[in-house]
Design an enzyme around this catalytic site. Structure first.
Site, mmCIF file in Angstrom:
data_model
loop_
_atom_site.group_PDB
_atom_site.id
_atom_site.type_symbol
_atom_site.label_atom_id
_atom_site.label_comp_id
_atom_site.label_asym_id
_atom_site.label_seq_id
_atom_site.Cartn_x
_atom_site.Cartn_y
_atom_site.Cartn_z
ATOM 1 N N CYS A 137 50.382 37.015 40.483
ATOM 2 C CA CYS A 137 49.314 37.092 41.487
ATOM 3 C C CYS A 137 47.956 36.817 40.850
ATOM 4 C CB CYS A 137 49.318 38.464 42.167
ATOM 5 S SG CYS A 137 48.052 38.623 43.457
ATOM 6 N N CYS A 140 45.137 38.910 42.294
ATOM 7 C CA CYS A 140 45.142 40.298 41.812
ATOM 8 C C CYS A 140 44.593 40.409 40.391
ATOM 9 C CB CYS A 140 46.558 40.864 41.831
ATOM 10 S SG CYS A 140 47.433 40.704 43.396
ATOM 11 N N ASP A 141 45.025 39.509 39.512
ATOM 12 C CA ASP A 141 44.816 39.703 38.079
ATOM 13 C C ASP A 141 43.924 38.669 37.402
ATOM 14 O OD1 ASP A 141 46.546 41.909 38.213
ATOM 15 O OD2 ASP A 141 48.298 40.643 37.908
#
Length: 314
Positions: A137, A140-141
């Site tokens: 992701c 997300c990261d």
């Protein structure tokens, strides 16, 4: 057979499942939640979350899921460890059986929140570096790799989107593409081609990852199985998989309507499925967004839909 009866059964324990539990508990529906194989869902493999509202300093995935779980229990959710192995949605009350072979749950309404699992390449090193450089992701990261080199595996629209997003953060983005072309739309291909810090490696496969405590690089092979075959190594701190997700819906095949990719089909802009009284929330019914915050939001929606359904169908 040990039979448990409840007005609302929630299958799955990620952001969607726990949020649905919080809302249905507060509505006095006394829900039962079955945690599944991975309590907390995919977020339990995420070391740090900085894009979920309410955590200005960030929080680890496991800790956030502990908080969700504790909040659900605070309002009275009955949480059961186990995996649903079969379902009978042919009539109400619905029946599901757990993997211990001795527990059956009878429910007036069901919320399916079993999530989706990211597809990985199957390399042994992927598990070693999950949360330590390997991610599925970018949204997300990606923030953790500002000014650092990263790689994205995949050649479709999703891979291009992730590469373009990472290009705004990372110093360099390698796209590792197995074929000799991108499967993405022409528009996305053009945007990738115009990005100054994206390099596309066609005809390339990953054969290994390496590093000490954190990921430090990837070993690749180009033109595998041909006279031009050669190995190369790239130094990257982040390695992002963008080859799709698999919805966790095997147990619901034949019981609920699924789309071509296996995601649960919901109806009329709500969380209702093809079976009246069965609802779906989170990534298991969302092939597009797949974020913790959207999963939690859909868990809230499913809970409200269940409450309204039970008012009309006690």
């Amino acid at each position: 057979m040990n039979t448990i009866s409840t007005r609302c059964l929630i299958i799955g324990a990620g952001p969607a499942g726990y949020t649905a539990a919080i809302y249905t508990s507060r509505a006095n529906l006394k829900p039962v939640l079955v945690e599944g194989l991975q309590p907390g869902g995919q977020l339990t493999t995420t070391t740090e979350i900085e894009n979920f509202p309410g955590y200005p300093a960030g929080i680890s995935g496991p800790k956030m899921m502990e908080d969700f779980r504790a909040q659900a229990q605070r309002f009275g959710t009955d949480i059961i460890s186990g995996v649903v192995t079969s379902v009978d949605f042919s009539k109400r009350p619905f029946h599901v059986t757990l993997d211990d072979g001795a527990t059956e749950i009878e429910a007036a309404a069901v919320i399916v929140a079993t999530g989706a699992s990211a597809k990985y390449l199957g390399l042994p090193d992927e598990d070693r570096f999950k949360g330590m450089g390997v991610s599925a992701c970018a949204t997300c990261d990606g923030f953790f790799f500002r000014g650092r080199p990263v790689a994205v595996v995949g050649g479709g629209d999703t891979a291009c989107e992730e590469a373009l997003y990472l290009a705004t953060l990372a110093s360099k983005v390698y796209m590792i593409v197995r074929k000799d072309y991108l499967r993405a739309s022409k528009y996305m291909q053009q945007r990738v081609a115009e990005a100054q810090n994206i390099e596309v490696l066609f005809n390339t496969q990953t054969v290994g990852l390496h590093g000490t405590d954190l990921l430090e690089g990837a070993r690749l092979v180009q033109f595998k199985g041909t006279p031009e075959e050669k190995e190369l190594e790239i130094n990257v701190d982040g390695f992002f998989l963008a080859i799709g997700h698999t919805p966790n819906t095997d147990v619901f095949k034949g019981a609920l309507e699924l789309d071509a990719q296996g995601y649960i089909v919901t109806r009329d802009g709500k969380t209702a499925t093809s079976i009246e009284g069965v609802f779906a929330a989170g990534d298991v019914a969302d092939p597009v967004y797949q974020q913790a915050v959207t999963a939690a939001g859909s868990g809230c929606r499913a809970a409200i839909d269940v409450e309204q359904f039970l008012l009309m169908n006690p």
